[in-house]
Motif scaffolding. Sequence first.
Motif, PDB file in Angstrom:
ATOM      1  N   UNK A   1      88.204 -60.557  48.391  1.00  0.00           N
ATOM      2  CA  UNK A   1      87.358 -59.777  47.476  1.00  0.00           C
ATOM      3  C   UNK A   1      88.211 -58.873  46.601  1.00  0.00           C
ATOM      4  N   UNK A   2      89.232 -58.283  47.203  1.00  0.00           N
ATOM      5  CA  UNK A   2      90.124 -57.412  46.425  1.00  0.00           C
ATOM      6  C   UNK A   2      90.837 -58.188  45.329  1.00  0.00           C
ATOM      7  N   UNK A   3      91.298 -59.402  45.639  1.00  0.00           N
ATOM      8  CA  UNK A   3      91.954 -60.236  44.635  1.00  0.00           C
ATOM      9  C   UNK A   3      90.999 -60.562  43.489  1.00  0.00           C
ATOM     10  N   UNK A   4      89.755 -60.907  43.839  1.00  0.00           N
ATOM     11  CA  UNK A   4      88.762 -61.240  42.811  1.00  0.00           C
ATOM     12  C   UNK A   4      88.460 -60.045  41.928  1.00  0.00           C
ATOM     13  N   UNK A   5      88.265 -58.882  42.547  1.00  0.00           N
ATOM     14  CA  UNK A   5      87.949 -57.677  41.772  1.00  0.00           C
ATOM     15  C   UNK A   5      89.109 -57.277  40.872  1.00  0.00           C
ATOM     16  N   UNK A   6      90.333 -57.441  41.368  1.00  0.00           N
ATOM     17  CA  UNK A   6      91.501 -57.116  40.555  1.00  0.00           C
ATOM     18  C   UNK A   6      91.588 -58.034  39.344  1.00  0.00           C
ATOM     19  N   UNK A   7      91.353 -59.333  39.563  1.00  0.00           N
ATOM     20  CA  UNK A   7      91.396 -60.302  38.462  1.00  0.00           C
ATOM     21  C   UNK A   7      90.328 -59.988  37.421  1.00  0.00           C
TER      22      UNK A   7
ATOM     23  N   UNK B   1      87.139 -40.096  58.568  1.00  0.00           N
ATOM     24  CA  UNK B   1      87.594 -41.334  57.940  1.00  0.00           C
ATOM     25  C   UNK B   1      86.912 -41.635  56.621  1.00  0.00           C
ATOM     26  N   UNK B   2      85.655 -41.214  56.464  1.00  0.00           N
ATOM     27  CA  UNK B   2      84.922 -41.474  55.221  1.00  0.00           C
ATOM     28  C   UNK B   2      85.534 -40.709  54.057  1.00  0.00           C
ATOM     29  N   UNK B   3      85.853 -39.448  54.287  1.00  0.00           N
ATOM     30  CA  UNK B   3      86.492 -38.645  53.231  1.00  0.00           C
ATOM     31  C   UNK B   3      87.850 -39.224  52.853  1.00  0.00           C
ATOM     32  N   UNK B   4      88.607 -39.654  53.880  1.00  0.00           N
ATOM     33  CA  UNK B   4      89.917 -40.251  53.605  1.00  0.00           C
ATOM     34  C   UNK B   4      89.772 -41.551  52.811  1.00  0.00           C
ATOM     35  N   UNK B   5      88.789 -42.381  53.195  1.00  0.00           N
ATOM     36  CA  UNK B   5      88.576 -43.659  52.501  1.00  0.00           C
ATOM     37  C   UNK B   5      88.195 -43.446  51.042  1.00  0.00           C
ATOM     38  N   UNK B   6      87.340 -42.447  50.795  1.00  0.00           N
ATOM     39  CA  UNK B   6      86.931 -42.163  49.420  1.00  0.00           C
ATOM     40  C   UNK B   6      88.130 -41.768  48.560  1.00  0.00           C
ATOM     41  N   UNK B   7      89.010 -40.936  49.116  1.00  0.00           N
ATOM     42  CA  UNK B   7      90.214 -40.509  48.399  1.00  0.00           C
ATOM     43  C   UNK B   7      91.136 -41.705  48.140  1.00  0.00           C
ATOM     44  N   UNK B   8      91.310 -42.552  49.138  1.00  0.00           N
ATOM     45  CA  UNK B   8      92.215 -43.709  49.017  1.00  0.00           C
ATOM     46  C   UNK B   8      91.709 -44.696  47.969  1.00  0.00           C
ATOM     47  N   UNK B   9      90.397 -44.955  47.977  1.00  0.00           N
ATOM     48  CA  UNK B   9      89.836 -45.888  46.991  1.00  0.00           C
ATOM     49  C   UNK B   9      89.949 -45.329  45.582  1.00  0.00           C
ATOM     50  N   UNK B  10      89.699 -44.019  45.431  1.00  0.00           N
ATOM     51  CA  UNK B  10      89.723 -43.397  44.110  1.00  0.00           C
ATOM     52  C   UNK B  10      91.130 -43.332  43.545  1.00  0.00           C
ATOM     53  N   UNK B  11      92.079 -42.915  44.369  1.00  0.00           N
ATOM     54  CA  UNK B  11      93.445 -42.691  43.890  1.00  0.00           C
ATOM     55  C   UNK B  11      94.279 -43.962  43.831  1.00  0.00           C
ATOM     56  N   UNK B  12      94.101 -44.862  44.794  1.00  0.00           N
ATOM     57  CA  UNK B  12      95.018 -46.002  44.909  1.00  0.00           C
ATOM     58  C   UNK B  12      94.336 -47.371  44.808  1.00  0.00           C
ATOM     59  N   UNK B  13      92.994 -47.385  44.741  1.00  0.00           N
ATOM     60  CA  UNK B  13      92.225 -48.631  44.662  1.00  0.00           C
ATOM     61  C   UNK B  13      92.576 -49.584  45.807  1.00  0.00           C
TER      62      UNK B  13
ATOM     63  N   UNK C   1      91.590 -51.310  49.285  1.00  0.00           N
ATOM     64  CA  UNK C   1      90.359 -51.597  50.033  1.00  0.00           C
ATOM     65  C   UNK C   1      90.405 -51.039  51.452  1.00  0.00           C
ATOM     66  N   UNK C   2      89.227 -50.648  51.936  1.00  0.00           N
ATOM     67  CA  UNK C   2      89.108 -50.050  53.267  1.00  0.00           C
ATOM     68  C   UNK C   2      88.045 -50.787  54.068  1.00  0.00           C
ATOM     69  N   UNK C   3      88.361 -51.093  55.325  1.00  0.00           N
ATOM     70  CA  UNK C   3      87.384 -51.598  56.288  1.00  0.00           C
ATOM     71  C   UNK C   3      87.198 -50.531  57.352  1.00  0.00           C
ATOM     72  N   UNK C   4      85.939 -50.183  57.611  1.00  0.00           N
ATOM     73  CA  UNK C   4      85.659 -49.153  58.614  1.00  0.00           C
ATOM     74  C   UNK C   4      85.628 -49.733  60.015  1.00  0.00           C
ATOM     75  N   UNK C   5      86.178 -48.977  60.960  1.00  0.00           N
ATOM     76  CA  UNK C   5      86.075 -49.273  62.374  1.00  0.00           C
ATOM     77  C   UNK C   5      85.119 -48.254  62.974  1.00  0.00           C
TER      78      UNK C   5
ATOM     79  N   UNK D   1     103.543 -46.335  51.548  1.00  0.00           N
ATOM     80  CA  UNK D   1     103.799 -47.758  51.813  1.00  0.00           C
ATOM     81  C   UNK D   1     102.936 -48.701  50.978  1.00  0.00           C
ATOM     82  N   UNK D   2     101.902 -48.181  50.311  1.00  0.00           N
ATOM     83  CA  UNK D   2     101.001 -48.980  49.474  1.00  0.00           C
ATOM     84  C   UNK D   2     100.545 -50.257  50.193  1.00  0.00           C
ATOM     85  N   UNK D   3      99.739 -50.100  51.229  1.00  0.00           N
ATOM     86  CA  UNK D   3      99.277 -51.288  51.971  1.00  0.00           C
ATOM     87  C   UNK D   3      98.273 -52.091  51.157  1.00  0.00           C
ATOM     88  N   UNK D   4      98.052 -53.343  51.576  1.00  0.00           N
ATOM     89  CA  UNK D   4      97.048 -54.180  50.926  1.00  0.00           C
ATOM     90  C   UNK D   4      95.646 -53.868  51.429  1.00  0.00           C
ATOM     91  N   UNK D   5      95.558 -53.270  52.620  1.00  0.00           N
ATOM     92  CA  UNK D   5      94.265 -52.992  53.232  1.00  0.00           C
ATOM     93  C   UNK D   5      94.431 -51.868  54.248  1.00  0.00           C
TER      94      UNK D   5
END
Length: 376
Positions: free
Chosen positions: A122-128, A64-76, A78-82, A47-51
């Motif tokens: 922040x994601x928009x700024x980093x992408x730009x 969740x940490x391992x999943x977040x690392x994979x998601x950031x690396x592969x799809x860039x 952003x992740x917020x932890x709960x 689904x390629x979510x925005x967050x």
Amino acid sequence: MAAEKILVVEDERIVARDIEKRLKKLGYVVPASVASAEAAIEKVAEVRPDLVLMDIRLKGPMDGIEAAEHIRTEYETPVIYLTAYADEATLQRAKATEPFGYIVKPFDERDLHVAIEVALRRQLSETAIRVALEKEKELSELKSRFWSMAAHEIRNPMTSILGCAQMLERESNLPEERRREFLYMIQQSVRSMDQLLNDLLEIGRVEGGSLKFEPAPLDLEQFCQRLVEEIQFSAGAHQRIVFHYQGDCERAYLDQKLLRHTLTNLLSNAIKYSLGSSLVYLDLVCTDQQVTLQVRDTGIGIPLEAQRHLFEPFQRASNVGKVPGTGLGLTMVKRCVDLQGGQIAVESEVGAGTTFIVQLPQHEPVNSQLQRTVSG
């Protein structure tokens, strides 16, 4: 503007439903809610979510940490932890994945909204910033390649001049015919360097913005006829340019300077790469909205692979042989056509010739537009 998509990763179903409800109330879209790290990775790919809102402690072999690392690396993404509680070692692992925020459970709606908006901005700024850096890198590489090729193209005629001058100096008893050959080679090399420098200066003017689009009334039929006569005189009697026109071409409104650059390069190339005494054709068609110029020859043609890079600097086809050229003429043509808001296309077959088709929009004078507006 479409609402941002937020994926919820939470293995406690009641908590997950509460988060979904709050997100929808805040105007976000929740494409899915999953309970495991493995499912989270699959859903992000789908689904390629925005967050992603990611619970740190998830049941199963992957947290969740391992999943977040994979998601950031592969799809860039952003992740917020709960998290409700985490020991120091877990927090250090979480920091290493560079999350976009933490939300401590239980949390209120305002905390959730603020954390999400900060992360999305922040994601928009980093992408730009990332896009700007990539463009800067591409531009730097292009400039480096450009000047490397320019140096190479200048070095060749300089080497030829030096070699001929040394031969003339050493061999005092050279036959007159041989001496003339060396002098001719020197002259040709100087002309080649002069042409290269002129082309570089013209392209520099375009890229620097000093060459501008300045349309004015133009008798296009007369302009083309005179230009053909000039180029025909330089080409000599063994090659002939045939000019045809159709439509009312006496009241065009175009940039004469850009048009001269375009046609001079196309006609000169057509003559240069034609065979023997073959004809070169210039066809002009004028309508109220558009001018179409077609330059056609029956020369050596352009290989398909070369056509893909035809308008890039210093690109020359593999079949040009010893025909002189800088590989900058068509680059200049493309820039001139682009400045006028036009289009250029090429049709070519090796051994059967080449046709360039330039389409330029007709630009009305400002006073004509005002007059039409008033009368309307």
